[in-house]
Design an enzyme around this catalytic site. Structure first.
Site, PDB file in Angstrom:
ATOM      1  N   HIS A 151      30.626   7.616  76.406  1.00  0.00           N
ATOM      2  CA  HIS A 151      31.807   8.148  75.724  1.00  0.00           C
ATOM      3  C   HIS A 151      31.462   8.546  74.289  1.00  0.00           C
ATOM      4  CE1 HIS A 151      36.152   8.100  74.489  1.00  0.00           C
ATOM      5  NE2 HIS A 151      35.605   7.746  73.343  1.00  0.00           N
ATOM      6  N   GLU A 152      30.719   7.699  73.598  1.00  0.00           N
ATOM      7  CA  GLU A 152      30.375   7.999  72.204  1.00  0.00           C
ATOM      8  C   GLU A 152      29.506   9.245  72.110  1.00  0.00           C
ATOM      9  OE1 GLU A 152      31.981   6.652  69.987  1.00  0.00           O
ATOM     10  OE2 GLU A 152      32.783   5.010  71.191  1.00  0.00           O
ATOM     11  N   HIS A 155      31.551  12.388  72.367  1.00  0.00           N
ATOM     12  CA  HIS A 155      32.165  12.842  71.115  1.00  0.00           C
ATOM     13  C   HIS A 155      31.195  13.726  70.334  1.00  0.00           C
ATOM     14  CE1 HIS A 155      36.008  10.879  71.039  1.00  0.00           C
ATOM     15  NE2 HIS A 155      35.508   9.662  71.156  1.00  0.00           N
ATOM     16  N   GLU A 216      39.634  12.297  73.314  1.00  0.00           N
ATOM     17  CA  GLU A 216      39.261  11.024  73.922  1.00  0.00           C
ATOM     18  C   GLU A 216      39.081  11.149  75.428  1.00  0.00           C
ATOM     19  OE1 GLU A 216      38.384   8.102  72.535  1.00  0.00           O
ATOM     20  OE2 GLU A 216      38.427   9.343  70.730  1.00  0.00           O
TER      21      GLU A 216
END
Length: 279
Positions: A151-152, A155, A216
């Site tokens: 997920h990071e 981004h 997100e």
């Protein structure tokens, strides 16, 4: 979350980046970026080198990396880090597999494991990643940790910090221009401050927060792709949000006013995506 000068705030706790919990740009950074005004925002369509998409991102990634460097150094000086032992080795083991499965494979990253009970992880411009030991105590297995780290990276791949900075600056500039116009009006000048305040709220709810929620979800799905490619079980990304909801998560904040979707929304979207992709 705490907000220091020239920083991107992380999520719940004391963060400084685009992160896995609840993140936002600091007021100081937004003031600096907004000072560039409409000039910076007008010429803002750029091509994402990792996805090929045309994005609304007015700022140079190197500039944002430089701005975040100060916050990164401050965080490292204020929060103890661990550089060895089982927890550190676990993070680096999972991180190396995830990083190699992303479009940023081969790039240099600085990864720090912060010795804190915060349930948190984050990414900052300039390929900087932080993981808190409190998160390691919550995730049930390496697959769930892989979901967080994927997920990071998502981004960073989608340049969410840059896009959000651009949208926030654009919204701020629009409100400032509208307030200035009213201030110069003989009939509406008395209402300029009130209208400006309402405009700020409307811009935040209508532009910045919805974008952050979409970002997100986009990072969630990118993380699923990366963990699958790295050999982790993508279904554990669903389980991750069950665990987080049981621990409190962000379910206490209404979606409409939150920069992040609640855990139930994230679980369902991830479940649908996994089915769609056939993982």
């Amino acid at each position: 979350m705490s907000e220091n000068e020239l920083e991107f705030a992380m999520k719940t706790g004391s963060g400084k980046g685009t992160g896995w919990g609840r993140g936002r740009l600091s007021r100081s950074v937004m003031s600096i970026l907004a000072a560039g005004g409409m000039v910076a925002v007008v010429a803002s369509c750029t091509t994402n080198p990792y996805t090929g998409e045309t994005q609304f991102a007015a700022y140079d990634d190197a500039q944002l990396s430089q701005l975040s460097a100060t916050a990164w150094q401050e965080l490292k000086s204020e929060t103890p880090t661990i550089n060895s032992g089982a927890q550190y080795q676990r993070v680096m083991r999972v991180w190396n597999r995830i990083a190699a499965a992303t479009p940023k494979a081969g790039e240099s990253w600085e990864v720090r494991v912060f010795n804190s009970d915060q349930v948190n992880a984050f990414v900052m411009p300039g390929n900087r990643v932080g993981v808190y030991t409190g998160l390691l105590d919550i995730v049930e297995n390496d697959d769930q940790l892989a979901a967080v780290l994927g997920h990071e990276v998502g981004h960073a791949i989608y340049r969410h910090a840059n896009q959000r900075a651009t949208r926030s600056a654009a919204a701020s500039t629009a409100v400032q221009v509208g307030t200035a116009v009213l201030s110069n009006s003989s009939s509406m000048g008395a209402y300029a401050n009130q209208v400006g305040a309402l405009g700020s709220v409307a811009a935040n709810l209508g532009v910045v927060l919805p974008y952050s929620r979409n970002a997100e979800l986009e990072a969630d799905l990118a993380g699923v792709d990366y963990m699958h490619k790295a050999g982790y079980d993508p279904r554990q990304a669903i389980r991750l949000w069950e665990v987080m909801e049981a621990k409190g998560g962000s379910a206490g904040t209404a979606d409409f006013l939150s920069t992040h979707p609640n855990p139930a929304t994230r679980r369902e979207r991830i479940r649908q995506y996994i089915q769609q992709k056939g993982y």
